[in-house]
Design a protein around this motif. Sequence first.
Motif, PDB file in Angstrom:
ATOM      1  N   ILE A 132       0.841  -1.198   0.000  1.00 48.22           N
ATOM      2  CA  ILE A 132       0.000   0.000   0.000  1.00 48.22           C
ATOM      3  C   ILE A 132       0.879   1.251   0.000  1.00 48.22           C
ATOM      4  CG2 ILE A 132      -1.611   1.316   1.446  1.00 48.22           C
ATOM      5  CD1 ILE A 132      -3.017  -1.368   2.034  1.00 48.22           C
ATOM      6  N   ARG A 133       2.019   1.185   0.681  1.00 46.97           N
ATOM      7  CA  ARG A 133       2.915   2.355   0.678  1.00 46.97           C
ATOM      8  C   ARG A 133       3.552   2.577  -0.690  1.00 46.97           C
ATOM      9  NH1 ARG A 133       4.206   0.269   6.021  1.00 46.97           N
ATOM     10  NH2 ARG A 133       6.132  -0.658   5.238  1.00 46.97           N
ATOM     11  N   HIS A 134       3.623   1.524  -1.489  1.00 45.51           N
ATOM     12  CA  HIS A 134       4.158   1.708  -2.839  1.00 45.51           C
ATOM     13  C   HIS A 134       3.194   2.453  -3.752  1.00 45.51           C
ATOM     14  CE1 HIS A 134       6.974  -1.967  -2.196  1.00 45.51           C
ATOM     15  NE2 HIS A 134       7.612  -0.848  -1.966  1.00 45.51           N
ATOM     16  N   ARG A 135       1.911   2.359  -3.489  1.00 48.56           N
ATOM     17  CA  ARG A 135       0.912   3.002  -4.351  1.00 48.56           C
ATOM     18  C   ARG A 135       0.301   4.238  -3.709  1.00 48.56           C
ATOM     19  NH1 ARG A 135       0.307   2.367  -9.521  1.00 48.56           N
ATOM     20  NH2 ARG A 135      -1.890   2.944  -9.357  1.00 48.56           N
ATOM     21  N   GLY A 136       0.033   4.136  -2.419  1.00 49.12           N
ATOM     22  CA  GLY A 136      -0.675   5.211  -1.730  1.00 49.12           C
ATOM     23  C   GLY A 136       0.194   6.463  -1.644  1.00 49.12           C
ATOM     24  N   THR A 137      -0.471   7.611  -1.609  1.00 49.88           N
ATOM     25  CA  THR A 137       0.261   8.881  -1.625  1.00 49.88           C
ATOM     26  C   THR A 137      -0.001   9.689  -0.363  1.00 49.88           C
ATOM     27  OG1 THR A 137      -1.547  10.049  -2.711  1.00 49.88           O
ATOM     28  CG2 THR A 137       0.092   8.978  -4.145  1.00 49.88           C
ATOM     29  N   LEU A 138       0.972  10.532  -0.044  1.00 50.99           N
ATOM     30  CA  LEU A 138       0.809  11.425   1.098  1.00 50.99           C
ATOM     31  C   LEU A 138      -0.377  12.360   0.854  1.00 50.99           C
ATOM     32  CD1 LEU A 138       1.778  12.724   3.759  1.00 50.99           C
ATOM     33  CD2 LEU A 138       3.229  14.224   2.377  1.00 50.99           C
ATOM     34  N   GLY A 139      -0.414  12.935  -0.314  1.00 51.40           N
ATOM     35  CA  GLY A 139      -1.499  13.879  -0.597  1.00 51.40           C
ATOM     36  C   GLY A 139      -2.856  13.216  -0.545  1.00 51.40           C
ATOM     37  N   GLY A 140      -2.913  12.008  -1.066  1.00 61.14           N
ATOM     38  CA  GLY A 140      -4.178  11.273  -1.050  1.00 61.14           C
ATOM     39  C   GLY A 140      -4.644  11.010   0.370  1.00 61.14           C
ATOM     40  N   SER A 141      -3.715  10.629   1.208  1.00 56.96           N
ATOM     41  CA  SER A 141      -4.073  10.329   2.589  1.00 56.96           C
ATOM     42  C   SER A 141      -4.530  11.583   3.319  1.00 56.96           C
ATOM     43  CB  SER A 141      -2.868   9.703   3.294  1.00 56.96           C
ATOM     44  OG  SER A 141      -3.171   9.489   4.647  1.00 56.96           O
ATOM     45  N   LEU A 142      -3.808  12.683   3.098  1.00 53.92           N
ATOM     46  CA  LEU A 142      -4.175  13.933   3.780  1.00 53.92           C
ATOM     47  C   LEU A 142      -5.528  14.435   3.279  1.00 53.92           C
ATOM     48  CD1 LEU A 142      -0.678  15.690   3.725  1.00 53.92           C
ATOM     49  CD2 LEU A 142      -1.809  14.646   5.702  1.00 53.92           C
ATOM     50  N   ALA A 143      -5.750  14.342   1.980  1.00 56.10           N
ATOM     51  CA  ALA A 143      -7.000  14.858   1.424  1.00 56.10           C
ATOM     52  C   ALA A 143      -8.183  13.945   1.756  1.00 56.10           C
ATOM     53  CB  ALA A 143      -6.873  15.006  -0.093  1.00 56.10           C
ATOM     54  N   HIS A 144      -7.893  12.658   1.959  1.00 58.32           N
ATOM     55  CA  HIS A 144      -8.947  11.713   2.350  1.00 58.32           C
ATOM     56  C   HIS A 144      -9.403  12.010   3.777  1.00 58.32           C
ATOM     57  CE1 HIS A 144     -11.312   8.113   2.218  1.00 58.32           C
ATOM     58  NE2 HIS A 144     -10.584   7.470   3.088  1.00 58.32           N
ATOM     59  N   ALA A 145      -8.442  12.423   4.616  1.00 60.26           N
ATOM     60  CA  ALA A 145      -8.736  12.883   5.978  1.00 60.26           C
ATOM     61  C   ALA A 145      -9.508  11.869   6.818  1.00 60.26           C
ATOM     62  CB  ALA A 145      -9.470  14.220   5.950  1.00 60.26           C
ATOM     63  N   ASP A 146      -9.099  10.635   6.694  1.00 64.64           N
ATOM     64  CA  ASP A 146      -9.646   9.611   7.588  1.00 64.64           C
ATOM     65  C   ASP A 146      -9.161   9.933   9.010  1.00 64.64           C
ATOM     66  OD1 ASP A 146     -10.086   7.212   9.068  1.00 64.64           O
ATOM     67  OD2 ASP A 146     -10.105   6.063   7.193  1.00 64.64           O
ATOM     68  N   PRO A 147     -10.057  10.009   9.976  1.00 63.74           N
ATOM     69  CA  PRO A 147      -9.622  10.351  11.339  1.00 63.74           C
ATOM     70  C   PRO A 147      -8.592   9.363  11.893  1.00 63.74           C
ATOM     71  CG  PRO A 147     -12.021  10.417  11.173  1.00 63.74           C
ATOM     72  CD  PRO A 147     -11.517   9.832   9.882  1.00 63.74           C
ATOM     73  N   ARG A 148      -8.561   8.169  11.335  1.00 65.81           N
ATOM     74  CA  ARG A 148      -7.634   7.148  11.842  1.00 65.81           C
ATOM     75  C   ARG A 148      -6.260   7.225  11.178  1.00 65.81           C
ATOM     76  NH1 ARG A 148     -11.378   2.316  10.015  1.00 65.81           N
ATOM     77  NH2 ARG A 148     -11.162   3.599   8.149  1.00 65.81           N
ATOM     78  N   ALA A 149      -6.111   8.083  10.179  1.00 68.73           N
ATOM     79  CA  ALA A 149      -4.876   8.116   9.400  1.00 68.73           C
ATOM     80  C   ALA A 149      -3.726   8.726  10.212  1.00 68.73           C
ATOM     81  CB  ALA A 149      -5.097   8.901   8.126  1.00 68.73           C
TER      82      ALA A 149
END
Lengths: 794, 157, 283
Positions: free
Chosen positions: C105-122
């Motif tokens: 998942i770290r190979h595909r997932g992005t910092l920006g995507g995670s921040l913009a998704h704003a999952d409270p658990r992230a």
Amino acid sequence: MTETIDTSTPLGRPIKRKEDAKLLHGRTNWTDNIQLPGTLHMAILRSPYAHAKITKLDVTPALSRPNVIAAYGADELGDLNGSIPCVWPVVDDIVMPDFPSLAKGVVRHVGDCVAVVLATDPVHAADALEAIEVDYEPLPAVVNMQDAIKGGTLVHEDAANNVCYNYPFATGENYDDVKAKADVVVTRQWANQRLIPAFMEPRSVVAAPMGMSDEMTVWSSTQIPHVLRVLMALVTGIPENNLRIIAPDVGGGFGGKLQLYREEVLVTQLARKLGRPVKWTETRSEDMVATHHGRDHIQTIEIAATKDGKILGLKVHLLADMGAYLQIITPGIPILGMFMYPAIYKMDAYDFHCTGVFTNKTPTDAYRGAGRPEATYAIERIVDELAAELDMDPMELRKKNWIKHEEFPFTTVAGLTYDTGNYEAATAKALDLFGMDELRAEQKRRRESGDTVQLGIGISTFTEMCGLAPSRTLGALKYVAGGWEHATIRMLPTGKVELVTGTSPHGQGHETAWSQIASSILGIPVEDIEVVHSDTGRAPYGMDTYGSRSLAVGGQAIKKAAENLIEKARIIAAHQLECSPGDLEFVGGEFKVKGDPEKAQAIGAVAFEAFTAHNLPDGVEPTLQGEATVDPEDFSYPHGTHLAAMEVDTETGKVTLRKYVAVDDVGNQVNPMIVEGQVHGGLAQGIGQALYEGAFYDEDGLPLNANLSTYLIPAAPDLPSFITDRTTTPSTTHPLGTKGVGEAGAIASTPAIINGIVDALRPMGVTDVAMPATPMTVWKTIQSANQAAKGGQA
Amino acid sequence: MQHISVNVDGTQYEGDVEPRTLLVHWLRNEVGKVGTVVGCDTSNCGACTILMNGRSVKSCSVLAVQADGASVTTIQGISTGDDWHPVQTAFKECHGLQCGYCTPGMVMSAIDLLGENPNPSEAEIREGLEGNLCRCTGYHNIVRSVEKAAELMGGAK
Amino acid sequence: MIPAAFDYTRATTVDEALTALASSDDAKILGGGQSLLPVLRQRLNAPELIVDCSAIDEIKGIDAGGDKVTIGAGATHHAVMNDPAVKASVELLAQATETVADPQIRHRGTLGGSLAHADPRADQPPVALALDAEFTIAGPSGKRTVPASEFFIGPFETAVGEDELLVSVAFPKYDGWGSHYEKFNRTAQAWSIVGIAAAVRMDGGKIAEARIGLTNVGGTPVRATAVEQALVGASSMAEIAAAAERASDGIEPFADEDADVEFRKHLARVLTKRAVAKAAGIE
């Protein structure tokens, strides 16, 4: 491995698995890989409610969706809506409600099947589900067993107070009389929580009509192709002789694929109706609500003992959650456990009672251990509690009460006769590997310093009954099927061997292990033996794989079949060598004339003679094969001592398994590498129950964690490496001296883990920790104990 | 439909796909790479792990259209069958598989792990495989297998 | 299960992405897809249009020129956690990123995507919050910047509008700071029950400045300002513990299967103590 290995025979050697090459290269044949021309793909509309009336169901709008060929609800399916059978009516007055493949008017658990769509591809089948018009009138859900038995809302109208059955069983002296003599009585109640098997390969089934004469081939990701064939014939009316069931490569089962599922019936019926292949593969989210669950017992257990620690009697009352319907052996699971509560301990009285309860949840059934893990958990936990009550060392208390090795065979208070065992030897070895003294010293240091991280030591000295089972015993228990197993061994003209077994492996390595058994008897190299299995067309007789029975029962059949083959070969060889059969000895794959070792004939040569049949003795039929169908003399009783060192972070409640030692006695081993692998996997599942897993529902019966991101099975960082070893006390009721091993790790480990956590926290006043022992559960338990302690001081 | 061209196990495949098609389904159904399997729908199990442009990814969590122009290696592309990749050899030697369903993903993750860290500690192996679930082995022999593979590949101490 | 049907556009520039976003009222941005695809597969969401931004090279870079480390929103977790500049100057981000999901998942997932998704658990949002990151968002009327304190609005809700795209996140450099991300979860694959992002600047054995962000104790990441202030001057475990007691001040955690409100607050305090101690190198 510490055993001495006899290299003259493949038996007992850690031979690398034959199965692995294809699995490691992706050249596998999972059911979902099967792509037959003209296949229709089935998708299932499932109930989002735990309990509801279906007030409207119209599947016709789905028919106009792209690529959709057919759609059915219960009404449209009519007579093809087969009912799922239960083959273990444990008592005469059991309530066995109808269990239709598609719900008829009422849904009874989230995931219950409401309607199906068939399309030419799986994507459009799934898309069309949303076109089905369905209305529900939600009904109150029966979720909690203790509430369920008070009546009120009923899951099934014919099950008063939601009771499926009551099963009383009392043996030995009268428990109350014994209890009256006791100095100490300890009572506890535990929830042995609901688990989801979560095998890695989702279920999949393909049914293909063959020809025009109601012939059907069904590929299914199942543990039980043979049993499935019988049941499928009974449910569908397809003549059994026209049904061929194939379990291709099967990716794990753990009891979860020991079943005749609704989806298997639907796929078969619809293939028959539509005259073309039908396929269904579940998604993981479907699996979590539609594959049967395991455990889910509430156990009330009481142990009575003298003040010097002699156990006098045991009383066990269970509530066992059946879920919404009875599947293949749902009611029997707690009854398998019934025999195991007294475990390795001698006592005078045993009083058992089980109430099977319907709830609006996924049906339960066999999951690794099936009844025995629940029993083992309860007895191994209560023995620790008794030790604490008596202020005795828990291992000393066990030693005082267990069956001594010189006392075997021993008939327990529950009526089982354990053939052999040596609890002393397994325990001594485990203690040695564990370093008990050092760990106890560290525990003391941490306690005295008030360390945030406390150390606990958990013990589980378990035994279990497996290798189901003598057919007569099963009959006496009202189990409909037998417990025998079959093997046929054919010598092919070229000297190769076909070994046909009725067991149905799904990860256990039967192809390797069965070859080792046959090789050791026939003297044919392991690589020249092909094991044929899991296809009723090629291996017609069998009772399949569950309950750690494959080696324990199937192994016996292989041994006897090989011996029968040798006896026939001996007659042919004697004729060829012009001597009497009694003059021949069979060594290393050759018949040799005693006293004249130059005169010899290899088994392969005998096979060729049997094939050409040019020169056979009178009355001897051509071809060389041996077969055997063996009914086991008794269950198999593996045992062992497992020790766990648990670190408990008292500030956060987080628990870490630091060290785990498992010394198992499974008698003689055919392949110690495979045995060890079975133990490792069982441990992971048992530890998973103790620490991580549990299928939970809200008050409306909606599942709270029905996918793999919320139902937490351990990943690699969540477990340590294990220290495993064996002692060897051969079984005397099994001709190979072997015992079952498939479930041992799962049965033994759960109480070892929880005992370890409670041991760590006992000085704080903790006497129990609920499963799974999540950080919040452990932390709250500590807080409650602290509150109680403060209350006591005040 | 979108046109894509993907190198899979050394062969260039072209085709039109619906945008919603997952890479794993395209590999299985269109390219015939059925060695790569699906075990969940939440990207937890890792059974579908492949290498995409040399790095491990879960092919259930990539759209086939996103693989356009990429190079993909599946379990069926790491050796011919006559020769074995050292990770395959090690898994057999160490009994690192039972039912074998998680195995393709586990092997591909192990290859990625050893590529980045040729000499991993046990903890690093366990962390490196955290995206792959196995229900049979308890991971014990999988860890041994990766240690063995590191040795076979010349990385181990 | 596969997603419900959607239209698809693959953008190769930010402008293409914005044009595509403007074309639909129901568009979703696909970055690395590691959060979105499981949601689509389970059909928990069925957008009309997917705008694939995973091929926009201009938002993948990491630039450490000047007094900031500016990370393109499309940089993968793997790239972020292994970037020398991030490790040197925004170590806390590297540490938190290492705990995100798993290698694949770290190979595909992005910092920006995670921040913009704003999952409270992230795990990364509280890092961005604590370290005063600055978000650059592109929209129809050009680019704008938003401070982290204004970026996270609610669960799965940020300052990024429907027609906008997060293009980069700039972190001030924290060279020489000690840092630690304390992730508390049930299994390796599980989300954080609570996570603590802590960075401290030490001066003469004492904490001179502290920055603390909390994961999953509310609908958005939380900055533990009371703890930060109380930590100034702390040089012992006891002082850190006393300051960490304020980690639960003003937070409004929710209850779930893993933790009720009381336990989450407790964890916030205990784990803040531990994270700060590790960041400060104080035992």
